[in-house]
Design a protein around this motif. Structure first.
Motif, PDB file in Angstrom:
ATOM      1  N   ARG A   1       0.807  -1.220   0.000  1.00  0.00           N
ATOM      2  CA  ARG A   1       0.000   0.000   0.000  1.00  0.00           C
ATOM      3  C   ARG A   1       0.838   1.266   0.000  1.00  0.00           C
ATOM      4  O   ARG A   1       0.328   2.377  -0.181  1.00  0.00           O
ATOM      5  N   ALA A   2       2.139   1.098   0.214  1.00  0.00           N
ATOM      6  CA  ALA A   2       3.051   2.235   0.124  1.00  0.00           C
ATOM      7  C   ALA A   2       3.530   2.338  -1.318  1.00  0.00           C
ATOM      8  O   ALA A   2       3.401   1.397  -2.101  1.00  0.00           O
ATOM      9  N   GLY A   3       4.083   3.470  -1.682  1.00  0.00           N
ATOM     10  CA  GLY A   3       4.577   3.638  -3.045  1.00  0.00           C
ATOM     11  C   GLY A   3       5.587   4.763  -3.116  1.00  0.00           C
ATOM     12  O   GLY A   3       5.497   5.744  -2.378  1.00  0.00           O
ATOM     13  N   TRP A   4       6.554   4.610  -4.006  1.00  0.00           N
ATOM     14  CA  TRP A   4       7.601   5.618  -4.164  1.00  0.00           C
ATOM     15  C   TRP A   4       7.018   6.978  -4.532  1.00  0.00           C
ATOM     16  O   TRP A   4       7.271   7.986  -3.886  1.00  0.00           O
ATOM     17  N   HIS A   5       6.209   6.993  -5.589  1.00  0.00           N
ATOM     18  CA  HIS A   5       5.645   8.261  -6.047  1.00  0.00           C
ATOM     19  C   HIS A   5       4.617   8.811  -5.049  1.00  0.00           C
ATOM     20  O   HIS A   5       4.470  10.026  -4.907  1.00  0.00           O
ATOM     21  N   GLN A   6       3.928   7.925  -4.369  1.00  0.00           N
ATOM     22  CA  GLN A   6       2.983   8.367  -3.343  1.00  0.00           C
ATOM     23  C   GLN A   6       3.719   9.086  -2.216  1.00  0.00           C
ATOM     24  O   GLN A   6       3.265  10.139  -1.731  1.00  0.00           O
ATOM     25  N   SER A   7       4.866   8.563  -1.812  1.00  0.00           N
ATOM     26  CA  SER A   7       5.653   9.208  -0.755  1.00  0.00           C
ATOM     27  C   SER A   7       6.172  10.570  -1.211  1.00  0.00           C
ATOM     28  O   SER A   7       6.210  11.528  -0.422  1.00  0.00           O
ATOM     29  N   LEU A   8       6.599  10.668  -2.460  1.00  0.00           N
ATOM     30  CA  LEU A   8       7.053  11.956  -2.984  1.00  0.00           C
ATOM     31  C   LEU A   8       5.925  12.984  -2.945  1.00  0.00           C
ATOM     32  O   LEU A   8       6.132  14.155  -2.590  1.00  0.00           O
ATOM     33  N   LYS A   9       4.723  12.541  -3.285  1.00  0.00           N
ATOM     34  CA  LYS A   9       3.569  13.445  -3.276  1.00  0.00           C
ATOM     35  C   LYS A   9       3.236  13.895  -1.850  1.00  0.00           C
ATOM     36  O   LYS A   9       2.816  15.036  -1.641  1.00  0.00           O
ATOM     37  N   VAL A  10       3.403  13.003  -0.888  1.00  0.00           N
ATOM     38  CA  VAL A  10       3.147  13.353   0.513  1.00  0.00           C
ATOM     39  C   VAL A  10       4.100  14.465   0.954  1.00  0.00           C
ATOM     40  O   VAL A  10       3.685  15.466   1.560  1.00  0.00           O
ATOM     41  N   LEU A  11       5.374  14.317   0.647  1.00  0.00           N
ATOM     42  CA  LEU A  11       6.374  15.314   1.031  1.00  0.00           C
ATOM     43  C   LEU A  11       6.128  16.649   0.329  1.00  0.00           C
ATOM     44  O   LEU A  11       6.233  17.714   0.930  1.00  0.00           O
ATOM     45  N   ALA A  12       5.773  16.581  -0.961  1.00  0.00           N
ATOM     46  CA  ALA A  12       5.514  17.803  -1.715  1.00  0.00           C
ATOM     47  C   ALA A  12       4.267  18.513  -1.201  1.00  0.00           C
ATOM     48  O   ALA A  12       4.236  19.743  -1.085  1.00  0.00           O
ATOM     49  N   ARG A  13       3.247  17.739  -0.875  1.00  0.00           N
ATOM     50  CA  ARG A  13       1.997  18.319  -0.370  1.00  0.00           C
ATOM     51  C   ARG A  13       2.215  19.002   0.980  1.00  0.00           C
ATOM     52  O   ARG A  13       1.696  20.101   1.235  1.00  0.00           O
ATOM     53  N   ALA A  14       2.974  18.369   1.858  1.00  0.00           N
ATOM     54  CA  ALA A  14       3.243  18.946   3.181  1.00  0.00           C
ATOM     55  C   ALA A  14       3.924  20.304   3.049  1.00  0.00           C
ATOM     56  O   ALA A  14       3.584  21.257   3.745  1.00  0.00           O
ATOM     57  N   LYS A  15       4.898  20.394   2.156  1.00  0.00           N
ATOM     58  CA  LYS A  15       5.594  21.662   1.957  1.00  0.00           C
ATOM     59  C   LYS A  15       4.642  22.698   1.362  1.00  0.00           C
ATOM     60  O   LYS A  15       4.652  23.876   1.751  1.00  0.00           O
ATOM     61  N   LYS A  16       3.782  22.279   0.446  1.00  0.00           N
ATOM     62  CA  LYS A  16       2.856  23.191  -0.225  1.00  0.00           C
ATOM     63  C   LYS A  16       1.872  23.825   0.749  1.00  0.00           C
ATOM     64  O   LYS A  16       1.516  25.006   0.616  1.00  0.00           O
ATOM     65  N   VAL A  17       1.444  23.060   1.746  1.00  0.00           N
ATOM     66  CA  VAL A  17       0.428  23.580   2.675  1.00  0.00           C
ATOM     67  C   VAL A  17       1.029  24.201   3.930  1.00  0.00           C
ATOM     68  O   VAL A  17       0.315  24.475   4.888  1.00  0.00           O
ATOM     69  N   GLY A  18       2.348  24.400   3.936  1.00  0.00           N
ATOM     70  CA  GLY A  18       2.908  25.190   5.023  1.00  0.00           C
ATOM     71  C   GLY A  18       3.960  24.573   5.916  1.00  0.00           C
ATOM     72  O   GLY A  18       4.454  25.242   6.831  1.00  0.00           O
ATOM     73  N   ALA A  19       4.348  23.322   5.699  1.00  0.00           N
ATOM     74  CA  ALA A  19       5.407  22.731   6.522  1.00  0.00           C
ATOM     75  C   ALA A  19       6.705  23.502   6.273  1.00  0.00           C
ATOM     76  O   ALA A  19       7.116  23.675   5.120  1.00  0.00           O
ATOM     77  N   LYS A  20       7.346  23.972   7.337  1.00  0.00           N
ATOM     78  CA  LYS A  20       8.554  24.787   7.175  1.00  0.00           C
ATOM     79  C   LYS A  20       9.723  23.967   6.636  1.00  0.00           C
ATOM     80  O   LYS A  20      10.511  24.445   5.829  1.00  0.00           O
ATOM     81  N   PHE A  21       9.839  22.730   7.111  1.00  0.00           N
ATOM     82  CA  PHE A  21      10.918  21.863   6.665  1.00  0.00           C
ATOM     83  C   PHE A  21      10.353  20.472   6.400  1.00  0.00           C
ATOM     84  O   PHE A  21       9.520  19.979   7.167  1.00  0.00           O
ATOM     85  N   THR A  22      10.811  19.830   5.324  1.00  0.00           N
ATOM     86  CA  THR A  22      10.435  18.444   5.052  1.00  0.00           C
ATOM     87  C   THR A  22      11.689  17.588   5.054  1.00  0.00           C
ATOM     88  O   THR A  22      12.782  18.046   4.714  1.00  0.00           O
ATOM     89  N   LYS A  23      11.507  16.338   5.433  1.00  0.00           N
ATOM     90  CA  LYS A  23      12.658  15.473   5.699  1.00  0.00           C
ATOM     91  C   LYS A  23      12.335  14.032   5.328  1.00  0.00           C
ATOM     92  O   LYS A  23      11.187  13.591   5.436  1.00  0.00           O
ATOM     93  N   THR A  24      13.342  13.281   4.883  1.00  0.00           N
ATOM     94  CA  THR A  24      13.135  11.869   4.565  1.00  0.00           C
ATOM     95  C   THR A  24      14.405  11.084   4.857  1.00  0.00           C
ATOM     96  O   THR A  24      15.455  11.660   5.149  1.00  0.00           O
ATOM     97  N   SER A  25      14.300   9.760   4.777  1.00  0.00           N
ATOM     98  CA  SER A  25      15.430   8.894   5.095  1.00  0.00           C
ATOM     99  C   SER A  25      15.516   7.742   4.106  1.00  0.00           C
ATOM    100  O   SER A  25      14.485   7.237   3.637  1.00  0.00           O
ATOM    101  N   ILE A  26      16.752   7.348   3.794  1.00  0.00           N
ATOM    102  CA  ILE A  26      16.998   6.237   2.872  1.00  0.00           C
ATOM    103  C   ILE A  26      17.913   5.221   3.543  1.00  0.00           C
ATOM    104  O   ILE A  26      18.972   5.583   4.073  1.00  0.00           O
TER     105      ILE A  26
END
Length: 372
Positions: free
Chosen positions: A251-276
């Protein structure tokens, strides 16, 4: 990955590397991207260094049934110090669960102690707590958290209880993570937002990072958490695009995760972060492409860490990346414009989060003053 170079002949290495290089350049969209890649990697370890054995990129992990010691660089000192034990004792009295202990994080002593580290650098005490229970509705192959289609109901008092506990605990930076709750109508987003709200109310100067689920890409859920007055919105892509289906829950997905991070920044998150995680069989060009995709979605912070197999039931480690290998990717990521990068075998997604955040704030202030 470039593994065990010091143990192979030049002919063997060339045979191993050539298909990877050819695949990358054939698939590159244009000559400009190739030129940019060359510039970014120009100062990194070169092929001759890896061949000579001076800077081996990785060593192969033993087969699942083989018994072998882990590389020396994966060993860690036993946590100690007055501040560490103060926090540990406080946890017992508050009955507060942390991912630090549950996951047996190797950096627990460093993060909890705060103050000066062995290199003389200052950092504030940081801890990671897990909310919404200890049972997840998903089953990723790298994760040891319990799974169930119908976990127990949420505790309505948890937001207030956690806020009071954290306030009494006295840390300067808290990372809130959670299990996935696909069984709930809002997937637990209201609960997480309420936890942040209560903590900020009790501790106004507390810095809060939320390591968020993907909420199946539901924008209302993402907006709710991103707008909860948090300081950092984190969501882990975990691995490269090719390996995502075999590493993460379906149920997870690479592009879905990218969209989550992009959406968070778009709606006001000051900093976005991820891990590999590294060591799962990813190829160098795939890591490079992953970083480019993250920057294209305006992700500010990235961390790299070694995948460590929790139990024999989980997917095996393919290779152990050396300190030189992690240093290489740190240099590459920094050269691509990430605001903060933490890269090392024992680094985890919330590793020294407080230090990274504060250092970034200081740098931003300096840049702003210089521009005035």
């Amino acid at each position: 990955m470039f593994r065990c170079f010091q143990q192979k002949t030049s002919t063997q290495i060339a045979t191993q590397i050539a298909p990877l290089c050819l695949s990358y350049f054939v698939n590159s969209s244009n000559l400009s991207s190739i030129s940019n890649l060359r510039e970014r990697l120009a100062d990194g370890p070169d092929f001759d260094e890896f061949v000579s054995g001076e800077k081996s990129y990785a060593v192969e992990a033993p087969l699942p049934k083989e018994r072998a010691r882990k590389p020396e660089w994966l060993k860690r000192e036993v946590p100690q110090g007055e501040e560490f034990f103060r926090i540990k004792n406080k946890l017992r009295s508050l009955k507060l669960a942390t991912v630090c202990e549950e996951a047996k994080c190797p950096n627990i002593g460093e993060c909890w102690s705060g103050g000066k580290d062995k290199d003389g650098r200052n950092h504030i005490a940081t801890a990671t707590i897990m909310v919404m229970g200890d049972t997840c509705t998903r089953g990723c192959r790298f994760c040891s958290v319990k799974t169930s289609r119908a976990p127990p109901p949420l505790d309505p008092m948890e937001p207030k209880n956690v806020a009071e506990a954290v306030a009494e605990w006295g840390v300067g930076y808290i990372v809130v993570t959670s299990v996935d709750r696909d069984d709930l109508p809002d997937q637990g987003s209201k609960h997480i937002a309420e936890v942040v709200k209560e903590m900020k109310s009790k501790s106004p100067t507390l810095l809060v990072e939320v390591l968020s689920p993907d909420f199946s890409g539901d924008e209302d859920c993402i907006d709710r958490v991103a707008g909860s007055s948090l300081d950092v919105f984190a969501h882990n892509v975990e691995t490269v695009e090719r390996l995502t289906p075999s590493v993460r829950d379906r149920r997870a997905g690479w592009h879905q995760s990218l969209k989550v991070l992009a959406r968070a920044k778009k709606v006001g998150a000051k900093f976005t972060k991820t891990s590999i995680m590294l060591g799962l069989g990813e190829q160098p060009h795939e890591i490079q492409e992953a970083l480019e995709a993250l920057r294209a979605n305006d992700v500010d912070v990235v961390t790299f860490g070694q995948y460590m197999r929790p139990t024999r039931k989980h997917m095996p480690v393919v290779e152990y990346v050396t300190p030189e290998g992690f240093a290489h990717w740190q240099k590459v990521a920094e050269g691509m414009g990430f605001r903060y990068v933490a890269s090392g075998a024992l680094v985890r997604s919330s590793y020294r989060a407080g230090e990274l955040f504060l250092e970034g704030m200081i740098k931003s202030e300096k840049v702003a003053k210089a521009g005035q």
